[in-house]
Design an enzyme around this catalytic site. Structure first.
Site, PDB file in Angstrom:
ATOM      1  N   SER A  52       0.861  -1.183   0.000  1.00 28.38           N
ATOM      2  CA  SER A  52       0.000   0.000   0.000  1.00 28.38           C
ATOM      3  C   SER A  52       0.895   1.230   0.000  1.00 28.38           C
ATOM      4  O   SER A  52       2.089   1.156   0.285  1.00 28.38           O
ATOM      5  CB  SER A  52      -0.899   0.011   1.239  1.00 28.38           C
ATOM      6  OG  SER A  52      -0.110   0.171   2.413  1.00 28.38           O
ATOM      7  N   LEU A 117       2.574  -1.459   5.295  1.00 31.62           N
ATOM      8  CA  LEU A 117       1.962  -0.201   5.741  1.00 31.62           C
ATOM      9  C   LEU A 117       3.079   0.799   5.986  1.00 31.62           C
ATOM     10  O   LEU A 117       4.025   0.520   6.722  1.00 31.62           O
ATOM     11  CB  LEU A 117       1.165  -0.419   7.030  1.00 31.62           C
ATOM     12  CG  LEU A 117       0.557   0.836   7.674  1.00 31.62           C
ATOM     13  CD1 LEU A 117      -0.455   1.499   6.730  1.00 31.62           C
ATOM     14  CD2 LEU A 117      -0.106   0.489   9.005  1.00 31.62           C
ATOM     15  N   ILE A 148       6.650  -2.919   7.707  1.00 28.29           N
ATOM     16  CA  ILE A 148       6.624  -1.464   7.834  1.00 28.29           C
ATOM     17  C   ILE A 148       7.383  -0.876   6.653  1.00 28.29           C
ATOM     18  O   ILE A 148       8.530  -1.244   6.380  1.00 28.29           O
ATOM     19  CB  ILE A 148       7.274  -1.014   9.156  1.00 28.29           C
ATOM     20  CG1 ILE A 148       6.505  -1.585  10.360  1.00 28.29           C
ATOM     21  CG2 ILE A 148       7.336   0.510   9.225  1.00 28.29           C
ATOM     22  CD1 ILE A 148       5.096  -1.051  10.520  1.00 28.29           C
ATOM     23  N   LYS A 149       6.745   0.054   5.974  1.00 31.01           N
ATOM     24  CA  LYS A 149       7.323   0.633   4.761  1.00 31.01           C
ATOM     25  C   LYS A 149       8.045   1.928   5.118  1.00 31.01           C
ATOM     26  O   LYS A 149       7.437   2.859   5.668  1.00 31.01           O
ATOM     27  CB  LYS A 149       6.196   0.891   3.755  1.00 31.01           C
ATOM     28  CG  LYS A 149       6.613   0.879   2.314  1.00 31.01           C
ATOM     29  CD  LYS A 149       5.366   0.881   1.431  1.00 31.01           C
ATOM     30  CE  LYS A 149       5.736   0.698  -0.025  1.00 31.01           C
ATOM     31  NZ  LYS A 149       4.546   0.747  -0.881  1.00 31.01           N
ATOM     32  N   ILE A 150       9.326   1.988   4.793  1.00 22.07           N
ATOM     33  CA  ILE A 150      10.175   3.135   5.131  1.00 22.07           C
ATOM     34  C   ILE A 150      10.879   3.606   3.864  1.00 22.07           C
ATOM     35  O   ILE A 150      11.468   2.787   3.150  1.00 22.07           O
ATOM     36  CB  ILE A 150      11.218   2.744   6.200  1.00 22.07           C
ATOM     37  CG1 ILE A 150      10.526   2.346   7.508  1.00 22.07           C
ATOM     38  CG2 ILE A 150      12.222   3.865   6.439  1.00 22.07           C
ATOM     39  CD1 ILE A 150      11.461   1.808   8.581  1.00 22.07           C
TER      40      ILE A 150
END
Length: 384
Positions: A52, A117, A148-150
């Protein structure tokens, strides 16, 4: 109706598994999960993950009325601002998708089955803020198959190292250049090493490096077209590079990954049970109608990689994709393409730097639009 993946070899999406690639979907929406559509892609097309981003959530939550009933319910229970309401809705969507993909996570022994996310794009240059939000979202979602998207900025790389040392799964996004990717792969390994130094296990932690593709060709090709139109003396050679630079760039990134994963530093981590950080091809929808609509899937198929595919491209590849081990084909040719691009002054380094800034800007814009949409819904839907 499509047959289940395990029973057919006629579906190109299913066949990707034979070459070690996992198809993920670059899309999330509540109704898509609730009505069984997501599970059907898992069962019939071998879908193995979901990503996403703010633009996807902006379309899902900010537009239309699909979320209105839930928003009314939340507003009847408590007072929330736009940021808090967004988080409630996004976390619910991510949790629901994670439940659908959990059997994939288990069956793949924690290699696939992830849902991503992202932290706020406003934190892209704030390592401390990124890490704090990553930890917060990790606890809020509380699913082992969350990523976790960084963003892969300098600050993002610092946060990635610590997030991995903490034991989080991480999707490092907005990678365009080989140099940025090298730093991210190093940050992943450094995080694992730091975790091991603390006496903690490094097995069961997953990460992908999201390397963007089609946006590079869109920018490079526009430069080529402008120079050809201006009767550049190198017009013929330039035209021969159209649609090739992004794929060459991705193939060289994969070659670097192969070198690192065959090296002593990685072998030591692998012996401790660590999973390699896989390259994930992102921005794989074709932007130029002159090219095949599945170009950036067909051309980048190889072992231990992921392709996160937008819905229209996903359907197109199911229909007429060609499955072959293309990622390792003609590596010297890929090197020559990049050499020629450099010789002819196409400034790949400048293009990738600009695309990173533009990508961050686009996500910030989508995030603002999403917050504004939610604020408007709060005003119109709250009980009076």
């Amino acid at each position: 109706m499509n047959e289940p993946c395990s029973m057919t070899l006629t579906n190109p999406l299913c066949e990707l598994a034979r070459f070690g690639q996992s198809p993920w979907l670059d899309f999330i929406q509540r109704s898509f999960t609730e009505n069984g559509s997501l599970k059907r892609l898992v069962d019939q097309d071998g879908l193995k993950g979901v990503t996403s981003n703010p633009a996807i959530f902006q379309k899902a939550i900010g537009q239309g009325s699909e979320y209105d009933a839930r928003i009314r319910q939340v507003l009847a229970e408590r007072t929330v601002d736009a940021a808090a309401l967004y988080e409630i809705l996004a976390v619910e969507d991510i949790k629901a998708a994670a439940r659908v993909l959990y059997p994939v996570y288990e069956a793949s022994r924690h290699i696939d089955g992830y849902v991503s996310l992202g932290v706020s794009p406003h934190l892209a240059h704030d390592a401390i803020g990124t890490l704090a939000e990553a930890r917060h979202l990790w606890k809020r979602v509380d699913a082992p198959n969350l990523m976790i998207k960084i963003p892969g900025t300098e600050a993002g790389g610092e946060a990635v190292r610590t997030a991995i040392a903490d034991g989080m799964n991480v999707n490092v996004t907005l990678l365009f250049s080989l140099e940025a990717y090298k730093k991210v792969l190093d940050a992943y390994m450094a995080g694992l090493e730091a975790r091991h130094a603390q006496g903690l296990p490094v097995s069961g932690i997953a990460s992908v490096a999201s390397f963007f593709v089609s946006r590079i060709d869109a920018r490079i090709d526009a430069s080529i077209d402008a120079r050809v139109a201006a009767a550049d003396p190198d017009a013929r050679v330039l035209e021969n590079l159209r649609g090739k630079v992004a794929i060459a760039n991705a193939r060289m990134a994969y070659q670097y990954w192969r070198e690192v994963t065959q090296g002593a530093r990685w072998r030591k981590l692998a012996a401790l049970g660590a999973q390699p950080q896989r390259l994930l091809w992102a921005s794989t929808g074709t932007k130029d109608p002159a090219y095949s609509d599945v170009l950036y899937v067909d051309a980048l198929i190889g072992p231990e990689t992921v392709n996160t595919i937008p819905p229209s491209t996903f359907a197109a590849f199911r229909d007429h994709g060609t499955v072959a081990p293309t990622l390792t084909q003609d590596v010297p040719g890929a090197a020559r393409v990049l050499h020629e691009a450099d010789r002819l002054g196409l400034d790949l380094a400048g293009v990738t730097e600009a695309l990173l800034h533009e990508g961050l800007g686009a996500f910030e814009e989508a995030f603002h639009a999403l917050r504004d949409s939610i604020s408007t819904k709060i005003s119109s839907l709250k009980p009076h």
